[in-house]
Design a protein around this motif. Structure first.
Motif, PDB file in Angstrom:
ATOM      1  N   SER A  87      38.855 -36.171 -41.239  1.00 36.20           N
ATOM      2  CA  SER A  87      39.259 -36.492 -39.832  1.00 36.20           C
ATOM      3  C   SER A  87      37.805 -36.591 -38.923  1.00 36.20           C
ATOM      4  N   ALA A  88      37.149 -35.533 -39.116  1.00 38.18           N
ATOM      5  CA  ALA A  88      35.926 -35.311 -38.120  1.00 38.18           C
ATOM      6  C   ALA A  88      34.747 -36.423 -38.792  1.00 38.18           C
ATOM      7  N   ARG A  89      34.870 -36.821 -39.769  1.00 40.00           N
ATOM      8  CA  ARG A  89      33.668 -37.741 -40.464  1.00 40.00           C
ATOM      9  C   ARG A  89      34.331 -39.205 -40.108  1.00 40.00           C
ATOM     10  N   TYR A  90      35.857 -39.567 -40.119  1.00 45.09           N
ATOM     11  CA  TYR A  90      35.911 -40.776 -40.023  1.00 45.09           C
ATOM     12  C   TYR A  90      36.688 -41.214 -38.771  1.00 45.09           C
ATOM     13  N   THR A  91      36.221 -40.327 -37.814  1.00 46.46           N
ATOM     14  CA  THR A  91      36.496 -40.508 -36.499  1.00 46.46           C
ATOM     15  C   THR A  91      35.471 -40.798 -35.532  1.00 46.46           C
TER      16      THR A  91
END
Length: 340
Positions: A87-91
């Motif tokens: 989630s952190a990478r794709y937000t």
């Protein structure tokens, strides 16, 4: 830049090898009574540097009661950590990530939601497949090889649970939901749980032909871990040049290669003296009936759509073994459907 890319590569290789260890039965769970509150706390602690760097807001919502499952605390922490880092990478920078732990009857539920790039409708059913990566994710420049979520699925299923992905579409965020059976045991147990039977490819000579270097090299690494002797070619011309000396038993050919595509490469392989008995496997994003027919006419043994999964590898090797004793040369054409 070098340090960042090296760290990225190490993470990809670690995830890939972890999937290989799980699917070959080399990972054994150390089962005990695990408090999921502690799992979430540790996963947040591990993921916090990445979340902080991206300036995301992290929201945590937990039930007041203790939720215990029979599982491996380290592996369950790894699962939640993978979802948080995903989630952190794709937000986009400054986004929101929400973690929730709750009870639903006899089941514990852990969800990780974000307001990131989301998942397209056609990609959603395939998001947990090995090497699966949405176009939106790939274009963001932060993606890997589509290994992390496959690892999550394997580990959750080893615990007798299930994981699902939800999204309203590209640009509308994603949610990943894990369900694990709650334990009724009073004390800690200590048992070992094995995964699926080993996929033994020792003695196999496998040729991989794909113009995407990352996909080809990753599949080669995976097959090597199962004991296969693997050679990689990044074009149809390279594939033809190594047929005579390598003499592969099996070849995976990408159909959508530039210049000499997979079908033409297959035709030329069949015309060589060494190519008559090779099991040619078409690997393609195209899975319509006309595509399968074209592959059959080109001399392919089997055809299945990308991405390649461990289950489909096992399925195709079993099919090859079952038919090898009955016939020589190209086998009857079949379509390998990816498991749900």
């Amino acid at each position: 830049m070098v340090e960042r890319q090296t760290d990225h590569l190490v993470r990809l290789v670690d995830d890939l090898l972890e999937v290989s260890r799980i699917t070959t039965g080399k990972v054994k769970l150390k089962i005990g009574k695990v408090n999921l509150h502690e799992v979430v706390r540790q996963a947040v602690e591990i993921s916090e540097p990445l979340i902080t760097t991206a300036r995301h807001q992290l929201k945590i919502r937990e039930t007041g009661e203790d939720l215990f499952v029979e599982g491996d605390a380290v592996r369950l922490t790894q699962v939640v950590t993978n979802l948080l880092t995903n989630s952190a990478r794709y937000t986009p920078t400054g986004g929101t990530i929400a973690v929730e732990l709750r009870r639903e009857g006899p089941v514990a539920v852990v969800s990780v939601a974000d307001n990131g790039i989301g998942i397209s409708e056609n990609m959603l059913p395939r998001v947990f497949e090995l090497f699966s990566q949405s176009r939106a994710a790939a274009s963001g420049g932060k993606g890997g090889l589509g290994v992390g979520l496959a690892l999550v699925k394997d580990l959750v299923e080893m615990h007798g649970g299930a994981v699902a992905a939800r999204s309203d579409g590209v640009g509308r965020g994603s949610e990943f939901v894990i369900r694990l059976p709650l334990t009724t045991a009073d004390g800690v147990t200590s048992v070992v749980k094995d995964k699926a039977p080993n996929l033994d490819l020792a003695g196999r000579r496998v040729l991989i032909v794909d113009d995407d270097h990352d996909v080809a090299d990753s599949l080669a690494m995976l097959l090597n871990s199962f004991g296969a002797d693997v050679r990689v070619a990044y074009s149809g011309a390279q594939a033809l040049s190594c047929i005579a000396d390598f003499k592969p038993d099996l070849a995976f050919l990408d159909l959508g290669m530039p210049e000499v595509d997979g079908c033409e490469t297959a035709r030329r392989i069949r015309l060589t003296g060494q190519g008559a008995d090779i099991r040619l496997i078409a690997v393609s994003g195209w899975g319509q009936e006309k595509d399968r027919q074209l592959a059959k006419e080109a001399g392919f043994t089997e055809h299945f759509t990308k991405p390649i999964t461990i289950s489909s590898l096992r399925q195709i090797m079993e099919a090859v073994d079952q038919n090898a004793s009955a016939t020589n040369g190209p086998l009857p054409m079949g379509e390998m459907q990816l498991p749900n």
